[in-house]
Design an enzyme around this catalytic site. Structure first.
Site, mmCIF file in Angstrom:
data_model
loop_
_atom_site.group_PDB
_atom_site.id
_atom_site.type_symbol
_atom_site.label_atom_id
_atom_site.label_comp_id
_atom_site.label_asym_id
_atom_site.label_seq_id
_atom_site.Cartn_x
_atom_site.Cartn_y
_atom_site.Cartn_z
ATOM 1 N N ASP A 375 43.233 41.030 32.071
ATOM 2 C CA ASP A 375 41.806 41.094 32.370
ATOM 3 C C ASP A 375 40.988 40.366 31.316
ATOM 4 O OD1 ASP A 375 42.582 43.150 30.525
ATOM 5 O OD2 ASP A 375 40.591 44.038 30.749
ATOM 6 N N GLU A 376 39.783 40.009 31.694
ATOM 7 C CA GLU A 376 38.729 39.519 30.805
ATOM 8 C C GLU A 376 39.183 38.365 29.898
ATOM 9 O OE1 GLU A 376 35.978 43.532 30.498
ATOM 10 O OE2 GLU A 376 37.435 43.178 28.897
#
Length: 592
Positions: A375-376
């Site tokens: 993620d991210e």
């Protein structure tokens, strides 16, 4: 002229004799009779070569029956039940057996731990429970020891405690346990009172009880972040205990992140030596083995997450050569929260390092599931990192990420692991992921359909329903107007009315594995773990065990009772209402 009874009083009268099981069984039938637990109550394990963890579970159940001492949640706290108890029969014992024992070709008895760590599609948690009203033996049966374990947790929730005042002697009842060669667990006489004379008594008011139960979804989890703040083993064990009482079966351990690397990995010990907050704030291989075993014996699989390539700044403390934009400033340019830093995914040396690290971690965790996060990922970090730009060699960032992911997932699959990723790896990047990859939908519950449209199995972990840290206010310094990004506070009601199949086609619905609630710990530690998690996390436990179509009004009295029972067992669950309301179901409804 007859006086009309207000609706909430009528509901209260009905509620006084209904069960308060959590999660609600898929099928339950109850009766009108009171039933006492015998002072010599026994649990008979009629299972050949019963595994030690099943016997241990029986002992824990027996202890709960003795020590819960939960008075019924009514204003009298059970004193008004004495009249019903006057003619009550006595339950002499509970017998456990496995369906199919003795059948030709019946598989050997497996331990609860082994059943709990089996692949999701092979876990069988179904059970049936029959508690008769006339004083004969209760029976708990299942196809697996894991199913028996779920049934034991349900059985322990059926009983209330009253200590005070005299009552008439109960009707005579035969009081016998099982027959050899079964194992028998006896109850201390002091726990359930005497079969005649004054109390205390352990009792129910709704016998007979017949339960046929099993989960709606195979994955029912809770995620704890132990990197932003450290949690001792005792806190994790207590959390696992509470999870087991509500049939949660997966502990998603977000064990490391940018802020700290507390996991001691064989051959990579320098990561914790330089990346943990202190030498005391680490999880050694022995600690991991302790948690994994403790969880498995309670029907819980441990899904470890080593987030890559983002959220890896802590690795730069020991291996700066593998981390781009390590602790770069301003951090908000290069990361979603401080400190900045993510693995140089285009570097062959970093790819090899990551493959070795994940493989070493995988050896510590026997689960078939392993999360590599994803993620991210911050593109600006790589754009400003000269080494990454050189290592890309004309490739796009997604092409480098694809090669990185194929290498890490390939190594895990050779070890028998099924990769788990956050939703961006499916939706935001053009990657070659194996068909069995599992996605966690976290940014928004509205993204579930898009993940399903890609053909991936997924777990509901949406921030708009299941994030337990939301609404606590801002935690960044020098930002007086800040607030939590996922405001507002996510109530238990919000999770409880969640529909796992919303906006999904029939074909997409088959890809839903279940769901979990999550605690990111920027503002949490051992000091407030229990009140933040419990009993809110029990809401999704029922959603993904029992299924949807339930309402918060009828759930609240049962959730109150669960909170009271948790506190009796040492879990500091937060009250959901004033106690006055908890003792008077529906009296505090807005329309009461």
């Amino acid at each position: 002229m007859a006086r009309l009874i207000p609706l909430y009083i009528f509901s209260l009268l009905l509620s006084q004799r209904v069960h308060a099981l959590w999660p609600q069984p898929r099928s339950i039938n109850t009766g009108p009779s009171a039933l006492l637990l015998s002072p010599s109550f026994t649990i008979t394990v009629a299972v050949p070569n019963a595994p030690p963890d099943l016997l241990a579970a029986v002992h824990r159940t027996r202890a709960q029956l003795n020590t819960d001492k939960l008075a019924r949640l009514v204003p009298s706290r059970g004193a008004d039940d004495l009249q019903a108890l006057a003619g009550a029969r006595v339950l002499p014992g509970l017998t456990l057996h496995l369906d199919g024992d003795g059948d030709e070709g019946h598989a050997p008895v497996m331990a609860i731990a082994d059943e709990a760590r089996a692949p999701l599609e092979r876990r069988d948690e179904r059970y049936s429970l029959d508690v008769p009203a006339e004083g004969s033996q209760a029976v708990l049966s299942a196809r697996t020891t894991l199913g028996l374990f779920r049934g034991l947790n349900a059985f322990a929730q059926l009983w209330y405690f009253y200590d005070g005042g005299a009552r008439p002697a109960p009707a005579p009842a035969e009081d016998r346990g099982g027959t050899a060669p079964a194992a028998v667990v006896d109850a201390p006489r002091s726990s359930a009172g005497s079969a005649s004379g004054a109390g205390p008594w352990v009792y129910m008011l709704n016998a007979p009880v017949k339960v046929y139960d099993g989960p709606a979804y195979p994955y029912r989890g809770f995620m704890l972040d132990t990197a932003r703040n450290y949690f001792p083993l005792s806190d994790i064990k207590r959390t696992l205990d509470a999870m087991s009482w509500v049939h949660l079966n997966t502990f998603h351990w977000h064990i490391v992140d940018s802020q700290s690397f507390p996991l001691v990995v064989p051959n990579y010990a320098e990561l914790a030596q330089k990346g943990a907050y202190s030498a005391d704030a680490v999880y050694t291989p022995r600690d991991v083995e302790c948690i994994v075993s403790y969880a498995a014996e309670r029907g819980i699989d441990v899904l470890v997450e080593i987030d890559t390539p983002g959220h890896t700044a802590a690795i730069s403390n020991s291996h700066p050569e593998h981390v781009a934009c390590a602790e770069a400033s301003p951090w908000s340019t290069y990361a979603n929260e401080p400190p900045a830093g993510q693995l140089r995914l285009a570097s062959p040396a970093t790819v090899n390092f990551t493959v070795g690290l994940l493989s070493a971690v995988a050896e510590l965790f026997p689960s078939t599931l392993f999360s590599t996060g994803g993620d991210e990922i911050n593109a600006r970090c790589y754009a400003d990192d000269a080494q990454t730009q050189s290592d890309l060699g004309g490739r796009s960032l997604d092409q480098a990420l694809d090669a990185f992911t194929r290498a890490t997932h390939g190594a895990l699959k050779k070890l028998g692991k099924t990769p788990v990723v956050w939703e961006e790896m499916v939706l935001n990047h053009n990657l070659t992921l194996s068909n069995d990859t599992i996605a966690m939908v976290w940014i928004s519950s509205a993204d579930a359909a898009a993940v399903a449209d890609k053909g991936f199995r997924f777990v509901h972990a949406a921030s708009d329903a299941f994030y337990l840290d939301c609404g606590a206010g801002g935690w960044l310094g020098n930002f007086p107007t800040g607030n939590s990004w996922c405001d507002p506070f996510k109530t238990w009601q919000k999770a409880y009315v969640f529909d796992p199949l919303a906006d999904l086609t029939a074909a997409q619905a088959k890809l839903v594995l279940g769901g979990q609630q999550l605690l990111w710990t920027e503002q949490s530690g051992p000091e407030n773990l229990d009140p933040i998690v419990w009993p809110r996390a029990a809401a999704s436990a029922e959603v993904f065990w029992t299924g949807t179509g339930r309402d918060v009004r009828s759930a609240l009295p049962r959730l109150h009772e669960l909170g009271f029972r948790f506190r009796r067992r040492g879990v500091r669950a937060i009250p959901l209402q004033p106690e006055w309301c908890a003792l008077r179901p529906y009296a505090c409804d807005l329309t009461a």
